[in-house]
Design an enzyme around this catalytic site. Structure first.
Site, PDB file in Angstrom:
ATOM      1  N   VAL A  99      -4.425   9.466  -0.149  1.00 29.43           N
ATOM      2  CA  VAL A  99      -3.061   9.902   0.190  1.00 29.43           C
ATOM      3  C   VAL A  99      -1.985   9.059  -0.500  1.00 29.43           C
ATOM      4  CG1 VAL A  99      -3.643  10.918   2.430  1.00 29.43           C
ATOM      5  CG2 VAL A  99      -2.935   8.515   2.326  1.00 29.43           C
ATOM      6  N   LYS A 100      -2.399   8.036  -1.250  1.00 27.16           N
ATOM      7  CA  LYS A 100      -1.416   7.134  -1.849  1.00 27.16           C
ATOM      8  C   LYS A 100      -0.853   7.709  -3.164  1.00 27.16           C
ATOM      9  CE  LYS A 100      -1.770   3.831   1.272  1.00 27.16           C
ATOM     10  NZ  LYS A 100      -2.792   4.278   2.225  1.00 27.16           N
ATOM     11  N   HIS A 101       0.027   6.949  -3.806  1.00 25.13           N
ATOM     12  CA  HIS A 101       0.736   7.448  -5.002  1.00 25.13           C
ATOM     13  C   HIS A 101      -0.203   7.775  -6.149  1.00 25.13           C
ATOM     14  CE1 HIS A 101       3.723   5.302  -2.654  1.00 25.13           C
ATOM     15  NE2 HIS A 101       4.591   6.136  -3.172  1.00 25.13           N
TER      16      HIS A 101
ATOM     17  N   HIS B 250      -6.187   4.753  -1.909  1.00 30.78           N
ATOM     18  CA  HIS B 250      -6.729   5.773  -1.002  1.00 30.78           C
ATOM     19  C   HIS B 250      -6.123   7.126  -1.404  1.00 30.78           C
ATOM     20  CE1 HIS B 250      -6.675   8.149   2.711  1.00 30.78           C
ATOM     21  NE2 HIS B 250      -7.810   7.531   2.991  1.00 30.78           N
TER      22      HIS B 250
ATOM     23  N   ALA C 192       0.834  -1.222   0.000  1.00 32.71           N
ATOM     24  CA  ALA C 192       0.000   0.000   0.000  1.00 32.71           C
ATOM     25  C   ALA C 192       0.861   1.261   0.000  1.00 32.71           C
ATOM     26  CB  ALA C 192      -0.929  -0.002   1.208  1.00 32.71           C
TER      27      ALA C 192
END
Ligand code: PLP
Length: 397
Positions: free
Chosen positions: A197-199, A195, A171
């Site tokens: 905030v992810k890459h 999500h 993740a």
């Protein structure tokens, strides 16, 4: 102390006027257009955008197959189910992770076994994983904390010695590499999260990558009620047979179109994350009272987050006070993570206790996540550096 030096916590002027979050998604006009196109079409779900996203994602990480899920949590559940985890099985995992890494084992009726982390890398310690093996061990589930690749070579060796399945929770690690190979191509099953905030983001979403066709098939069934064929394959017939247990964990075409569009800018975003982490490293490498985030030779860090480590023996303040002081300066610091075995649910249901993973627990006491996202300007980065300088100077007095 001059007025500029007085902590905002004590009524001084904050380093910046508005709160800088620790993560923020970036959605472009092209992303919006890609979603609008799906909304104007016939397939909002079960349509062609899903396999398009899956195929592109598999290529990006170098895996044979990618199977999209409705969240990273659903992807982990699917991976644990595809690995055949069931009642009586133990799965060795890291305590320094988000709850979902361990919860997926419980979702399948298995038992998470927490092996401690390496004190430097904060990733699952292969020796601790080996020491935690029992005849009931079925799989090992490491994570790549913050985006730093864990020691998959050593963990693979432990897994191979017992014919165990390796499930990587990646993740944090989209784009991370070991020896030039991307995470997602190296183990039996690797899971990702989209999500915000992810890459890359799809709002909510996840993916599992695999190289074995049989695992891909199991994952596809699991996300679709255990039914043998997907909707688009059933167009000539009404019949659908449920052959295994499953859920509705499908990712819609709306989400998939956003994911595919986001994926196109992954490399530029990884580069910007690397740049920001590099600035932090320069600013904090020689600063008394803190230690920079760990890195590992021969790997590419994906820099999902920047975990600054406080050297508590050089400071007169604890992490909580330093956290509050930085928040008062309008720097949106966070903490990743309260170790999973210390959550009340785990202590009550699984009998886990403080002290059982000393390295993870000691790391937790000193960790502070600094803001890190590609849309940060150089001025934002400078504000974080100034605020950390200001607060740590005070904390050392
Ligand atoms: C390490 C880790 N595993 C799993 C998840 C769960 O992903 P999701 O929020 O997409 O369900 C997250 C993130 O939120 C995570 O950080």
């Amino acid at each position: 102390m001059s007025e500029a030096e007085a902590l905002a916590l004590h009524g001084g002027r904050p380093v910046r006027e508005r709160m800088l979050p620790y993560g923020r998604p970036e959605v472009t006009e092209a992303d919006i257009q890609a979603v609008v196109e799906v909304l104007r079409g016939d397939w909002l779900t079960n349509g062609p955008a899903v396999p398009r996203f899956e195929q592109a994602f598999a290529e990006v990480v170098g895996a044979r197959f990618a199977v999209a899920f409705s969240s990273g949590t659903a992807a982990l559940h699917g991976a644990a189910a595809a690995a055949g985890i069931g009642p009586g099985d133990e799965v060795i995992t890291s305590p320094l992770t988000f709850l979902a890494s361990a919860n997926c084992i419980l979702s399948c009726g298995g038992r998470p076994v927490f092996a401690d982390v390496d004190r430097e890398t904060l990733n699952l310690d292969p020796a601790a994983a080996e020491a935690a093996l029992t005849p009931r061990t079925k799989a090992i589930l490491p994570i790549h904390f913050a985006g730093l690749p864990c020691d998959t070579e050593a963990i693979h060796a432990v897994a191979r010695s017992r014919n165990l399945t390796l499930i990587e929770d990646a993740a944090h690690a989209l784009g991370a590499e070991i020896g030039g190979r991307r995470i997602g191509s190296l183990s039996h099953l690797t899971t990702f999260s989209f999500h915000p905030v992810k890459h890359i983001t799809t709002g909510e979403g996840g993916m599992v990558t695999v190289n074995e066709p049989a695992l891909a098939e199991r994952l596809r069934r699991f996300r679709n009620h255990g039914i043998d064929r997907e909707v688009r394959q059933r167009q000539a017939t009404w019949r659908q047979d449920m052959v295994t247990f499953g859920f509705n964990y499908r990712l819609s075409d709306i989400h998939s179109a956003l994911g595919l569009s986001q994926l196109r800018r992954l490399d530029a975003r990884l580069k910007r994350r690397e740049e920001i982490a590099g600035r932090y490293h320069e600013a904090f490498a020689a600063m008394p009272g803190v230690s920079v985030a760990p890195t590992r030779p021969g790997t590419r860090h994906a820099w999902h987050i920047y975990p600054l480590r406080l050297n508590l023996d050089e400071l007169r303040q604890d992490r909580e006070t330093i956290f509050q002081a930085l928040r008062a300066e309008n720097i949106g610091v966070s903490v990743h993570y309260l170790p999973v075995h210390l959550h009340p649910f785990y202590q009550e249901r699984l009998g886990t206790v403080p002290g059982q993973c000393p390295a993870a627990e000691a790391a937790f006491e000193r960790l502070l996540t600094l803001p890190l996202f590609p849309g940060m300007t150089d001025a934002d980065v400078a504000d974080v550096v100034a605020a950390v300088n200001k607060v740590i100077r005070w904390a050392r007095r």
